[in-house]
Design a protein around this motif. Structure first.
Motif, PDB file in Angstrom:
ATOM      1  N   VAL A  71     -20.135 -27.232 -50.729  1.00 44.54           N
ATOM      2  CA  VAL A  71     -21.126 -27.712 -49.759  1.00 44.54           C
ATOM      3  C   VAL A  71     -20.649 -27.478 -48.329  1.00 44.54           C
ATOM      4  CG1 VAL A  71     -22.255 -29.795 -48.877  1.00 44.54           C
ATOM      5  CG2 VAL A  71     -22.176 -29.372 -51.333  1.00 44.54           C
ATOM      6  N   VAL A  72     -19.405 -27.820 -48.043  1.00 43.88           N
ATOM      7  CA  VAL A  72     -18.871 -27.620 -46.689  1.00 43.88           C
ATOM      8  C   VAL A  72     -18.841 -26.129 -46.344  1.00 43.88           C
ATOM      9  CG1 VAL A  72     -16.811 -27.855 -45.233  1.00 43.88           C
ATOM     10  CG2 VAL A  72     -17.574 -29.765 -46.644  1.00 43.88           C
ATOM     11  N   GLY A  73     -18.492 -25.293 -47.308  1.00 43.25           N
ATOM     12  CA  GLY A  73     -18.476 -23.853 -47.055  1.00 43.25           C
ATOM     13  C   GLY A  73     -19.855 -23.303 -46.751  1.00 43.25           C
ATOM     14  N   ILE A  74     -20.851 -23.777 -47.480  1.00 42.78           N
ATOM     15  CA  ILE A  74     -22.224 -23.303 -47.238  1.00 42.78           C
ATOM     16  C   ILE A  74     -22.733 -23.792 -45.887  1.00 42.78           C
ATOM     17  CG2 ILE A  74     -24.616 -23.571 -48.009  1.00 42.78           C
ATOM     18  CD1 ILE A  74     -23.516 -23.509 -50.902  1.00 42.78           C
ATOM     19  N   ILE A  75     -22.468 -25.056 -45.577  1.00 44.35           N
ATOM     20  CA  ILE A  75     -22.989 -25.625 -44.331  1.00 44.35           C
ATOM     21  C   ILE A  75     -22.277 -25.057 -43.103  1.00 44.35           C
ATOM     22  CG2 ILE A  75     -23.144 -27.762 -42.978  1.00 44.35           C
ATOM     23  CD1 ILE A  75     -23.695 -29.215 -45.639  1.00 44.35           C
ATOM     24  N   THR A  76     -20.953 -25.020 -43.126  1.00 45.23           N
ATOM     25  CA  THR A  76     -20.203 -24.622 -41.928  1.00 45.23           C
ATOM     26  C   THR A  76     -19.879 -23.139 -41.856  1.00 45.23           C
ATOM     27  OG1 THR A  76     -18.044 -25.016 -42.934  1.00 45.23           O
ATOM     28  CG2 THR A  76     -19.110 -26.892 -41.828  1.00 45.23           C
ATOM     29  N   ALA A  89     -11.547 -29.513 -46.460  1.00 48.01           N
ATOM     30  CA  ALA A  89     -12.401 -30.592 -46.975  1.00 48.01           C
ATOM     31  C   ALA A  89     -12.172 -30.781 -48.476  1.00 48.01           C
ATOM     32  CB  ALA A  89     -13.862 -30.279 -46.689  1.00 48.01           C
ATOM     33  N   GLY A  90     -12.054 -29.703 -49.214  1.00 43.58           N
ATOM     34  CA  GLY A  90     -11.793 -29.796 -50.642  1.00 43.58           C
ATOM     35  C   GLY A  90     -10.440 -30.415 -50.941  1.00 43.58           C
ATOM     36  N   GLY A  91      -9.430 -30.036 -50.177  1.00 39.37           N
ATOM     37  CA  GLY A  91      -8.091 -30.600 -50.367  1.00 39.37           C
ATOM     38  C   GLY A  91      -8.046 -32.084 -50.059  1.00 39.37           C
ATOM     39  N   VAL A  92      -8.690 -32.476 -48.960  1.00 40.64           N
ATOM     40  CA  VAL A  92      -8.737 -33.893 -48.602  1.00 40.64           C
ATOM     41  C   VAL A  92      -9.478 -34.673 -49.674  1.00 40.64           C
ATOM     42  CG1 VAL A  92      -9.723 -35.533 -46.944  1.00 40.64           C
ATOM     43  CG2 VAL A  92      -8.468 -33.524 -46.126  1.00 40.64           C
ATOM     44  N   THR A  93     -10.584 -34.126 -50.152  1.00 44.77           N
ATOM     45  CA  THR A  93     -11.347 -34.792 -51.216  1.00 44.77           C
ATOM     46  C   THR A  93     -10.528 -34.943 -52.482  1.00 44.77           C
ATOM     47  OG1 THR A  93     -13.398 -33.885 -50.304  1.00 44.77           O
ATOM     48  CG2 THR A  93     -13.467 -34.701 -52.580  1.00 44.77           C
TER      49      THR A  93
END
Length: 107
Positions: free
Chosen positions: A82-87, A96-100
């Protein structure tokens, strides 16, 4: 599992020759000729096609859980997507994936 030395020394040169011939087919045969437009267009998507194939087994059947699907890794993969698509930012998506992943594992 141990490999027989004879088998190893037969397979190793065969793989080396095969790899050389695959590279020669593009570099040697095509040389300075321009690639056809359709092939250039298809080659642009190579990384996009290979990356999910490398990541999917680590998300769906992680070695850390003995091959069982883990909600933390699924959540991290979804957030990364999701973050990759949005940003449109690879680094942002990875962060974001690592933090998640670490946050869900910590919880």
């Amino acid at each position: 599992m141990k490999i027989d030395p004879t088998t190893f020394w037969i397979v190793l040169p065969a793989l080396a020759i095969g790899t050389y011939l695959i590279r020669l087919s593009f570099l040697g045969v095509l040389g300075n000729q321009p690639l056809p437009a359709g092939l250039r267009r298809a080659l642009r998507y190579t990384a996009v096609a290979i990356l999910p194939g490398l990541v999917a087994p680590a998300v769906l059947w992680p070695a850390a859980t003995g091959g069982a699907t883990d909600p933390a890794r699924l959540a991290a993969a979804c957030v990364t997507l999701v973050v990759g698509i949005i940003t449109r930012s690879v680094i942002g998506a990875i962060m974001a994936g690592g933090v998640t992943l670490y946050a869900v594992l910590w919880l």
